[in-house]
Design an enzyme around this catalytic site. Structure first.
Site, short mmCIF file in Angstrom:
data_model
loop_
_atom_site.label_atom_id
_atom_site.label_comp_id
_atom_site.label_asym_id
_atom_site.label_seq_id
_atom_site.Cartn_x
_atom_site.Cartn_y
_atom_site.Cartn_z
N SER A 133 0.86 -1.20 0.00
CA SER A 133 0.00 0.00 0.00
C SER A 133 0.89 1.24 0.00
CB SER A 133 -0.86 0.00 1.26
OG SER A 133 -1.39 1.29 1.53
N TYR A 156 -1.10 -1.19 10.06
CA TYR A 156 -1.07 -1.32 8.59
C TYR A 156 0.24 -0.78 8.02
CZ TYR A 156 -3.38 -1.41 3.94
OH TYR A 156 -3.75 -1.67 2.64
N1 LIG Z 1 -8.92 -1.39 -0.96
C1 LIG Z 1 -7.94 -0.48 -0.87
O1 LIG Z 1 -8.17 0.74 -0.86
C2 LIG Z 1 -6.52 -0.93 -0.80
C3 LIG Z 1 -5.51 0.03 -0.94
C4 LIG Z 1 -4.18 -0.36 -0.85
C5 LIG Z 1 -3.88 -1.69 -0.64
N2 LIG Z 1 -4.88 -2.60 -0.49
C6 LIG Z 1 -4.49 -3.99 -0.26
O2 LIG Z 1 -5.07 -4.81 -1.26
C7 LIG Z 1 -5.29 -6.12 -0.74
C8 LIG Z 1 -6.75 -6.51 -1.00
O3 LIG Z 1 -7.58 -5.57 -0.37
P1 LIG Z 1 -9.14 -5.44 -0.74
O4 LIG Z 1 -9.50 -4.03 -0.52
O5 LIG Z 1 -9.41 -6.09 -2.03
O6 LIG Z 1 -9.78 -6.31 0.45
P2 LIG Z 1 -11.18 -7.05 0.51
O7 LIG Z 1 -11.57 -7.08 1.95
O8 LIG Z 1 -12.15 -6.51 -0.49
O9 LIG Z 1 -10.83 -8.53 0.04
C9 LIG Z 1 -10.01 -9.34 0.81
C10 LIG Z 1 -10.26 -10.79 0.46
O10 LIG Z 1 -9.47 -11.57 1.35
C11 LIG Z 1 -10.24 -12.67 1.79
N3 LIG Z 1 -9.73 -13.15 3.07
C12 LIG Z 1 -9.90 -12.59 4.29
N4 LIG Z 1 -9.30 -13.33 5.22
C13 LIG Z 1 -8.71 -14.37 4.57
C14 LIG Z 1 -7.94 -15.48 4.98
N5 LIG Z 1 -7.66 -15.68 6.28
N6 LIG Z 1 -7.49 -16.34 4.05
C15 LIG Z 1 -7.80 -16.17 2.73
N7 LIG Z 1 -8.54 -15.15 2.28
C16 LIG Z 1 -8.99 -14.26 3.19
C17 LIG Z 1 -11.66 -12.14 1.89
O11 LIG Z 1 -12.62 -13.20 1.86
C18 LIG Z 1 -11.73 -11.23 0.68
O12 LIG Z 1 -12.21 -11.92 -0.47
C19 LIG Z 1 -4.92 -6.06 0.73
O13 LIG Z 1 -3.60 -6.54 0.89
C20 LIG Z 1 -4.97 -4.59 1.05
O14 LIG Z 1 -4.14 -4.21 2.10
C21 LIG Z 1 -6.19 -2.25 -0.59
#
Ligand SMILES: NC(=O)c1ccc[n+]([C@@H]2O[C@H](COP(=O)([O-])OP(=O)(O)OC[C@H]3O[C@@H](n4cnc5c(N)ncnc54)[C@H](O)[C@@H]3O)[C@@H](O)[C@H]2O)c1
Length: 245
Positions: A133, A156
């Site tokens: 991130s 985070y």
């Molecule tokens: N959304 C944002 O704004 C953003 C920004 C920067 C970085 N990120 C990073 O992107 C990545 C994905 O984020 P997102 O926003 O798509 O999250 P999200 O919550 O939409 O999706 C996360 C997925 O992980 C799965 N999950 C949760 N616990 C789990 C486990 N123990 N084992 C396997 N799967 C599991 C969930 O079922 C879900 O499908 C993360 O690493 C997050 O830090 C997100």
């Protein structure tokens, strides 16, 4: 159709979430066999139930995919497990909660790399991406959260910053074995956050909008592909310019 990833077997943990589902779609559009390894699965053929917080579950996932396809060409650590109190104010964070989130979001990515590298070493080939991130690169701008009940979690920044440098460790160690390891660091992705937050975010970011999942997915596919064959240890920031100012 662009066949950038033709027949490559690629696993995305958390492949059913906001960013993960766009990655899976893009991988499949580019000819890859995109497999979502997620706690919550919804498509049986190319989804595998996996809990990245359990080493046994990671091992079983790697074994099942390797037994079925005979190889794993790409692995994207993207799942996002967090405790119910994730987002507590810094002074209220409980030790137990901190331990869990670090274990679930950092240690689980490290252990997943360990398991998948064992398999990639058999063919001296592979591409791993750790999703970090912008908050692993720069400090938070707390002004964009003013007037909302959103609170960026303190852990985070430590987790994502750690992940970016851990990626460099692996890139250095396994380059000689044909395994590339990179980080992708997205900025804030629009997900129906409250209006005050979205407006404040958009006012600050140079490209004047929040990110979308399809802003991120094609870069992940690129890094997974042979087109990126001389790129390793890199942190690709995709943030509309947030970290450039
Ligand atoms: N959304 C944002 O704004 C953003 C920004 C920067 C970085 N990120 C990073 O992107 C990545 C994905 O984020 P997102 O926003 O798509 O999250 P999200 O919550 O939409 O999706 C996360 C997925 O992980 C799965 N999950 C949760 N616990 C789990 C486990 N123990 N084992 C396997 N799967 C599991 C969930 O079922 C879900 O499908 C993360 O690493 C997050 O830090 C997100």
């Amino acid at each position: 159709m662009d066949k950038l990833l033709e027949n490559k077997v690629i696993v995305v943990t958390g492949g059913n979430g906001l960013l993960g589902s766009a990655m899976i779609q893009d991988i499949r559009n580019k000819g890859g066999i995109g497999i979502s390894a997620d706690l919550n699965i919804n498509d049986t053929e190319y989804s595998i139930k996996c809990d990245i917080t359990s080493l046994n579950s990671i091992k079983e996932t790697v074994k099942d995919i390797y037994d079925k396809y005979g190889r794993i060409d790409g692995w994207v650590n993207n799942a996002y497990p967090r405790t119910a109190d994730w987002g507590s104010d810094f002074l209220d964070i409980k030790e137990e909660s901190l331990d869990k989130n670090v274990k679930w979001q950092l240690n689980s990515y490290i252990l997943s790399c360990q398991e998948v590298i064992k398999v990639m070493l058999k063919r001296n080939s592979g591409s791993i991406i750790n999703v970090a991130s912008i908050y692993g690169v720069v400090g938070n701008d707390f002004t964009i959260y003013e007037g909302t009940n959103l609170n960026p979690p303190a852990a985070y920044t430590a987790i994502k910053g750690g992940l970016i440098n851990f990626t460099r460790y692996l890139a250095s160690k396994y380059g000689k074995d044909g395994i590339r390891v990179n980080t992708v660091s997205p900025g804030g992705i629009f997900d129906n956050q409250v209006k005050e937050f979205v407006e404040a975010y958009e006012a600050k970011v140079p490209l004047k909008r929040m990110g979308k999942p399809d802003d991120i997915a094609p870069s992940v596919s690129f890094l997974l592909s042979d087109k990126a064959k001389y790129i390793t240890g890199h942190n690709l920031i995709i943030d509309g310019g947030w970290t450039s100012i």
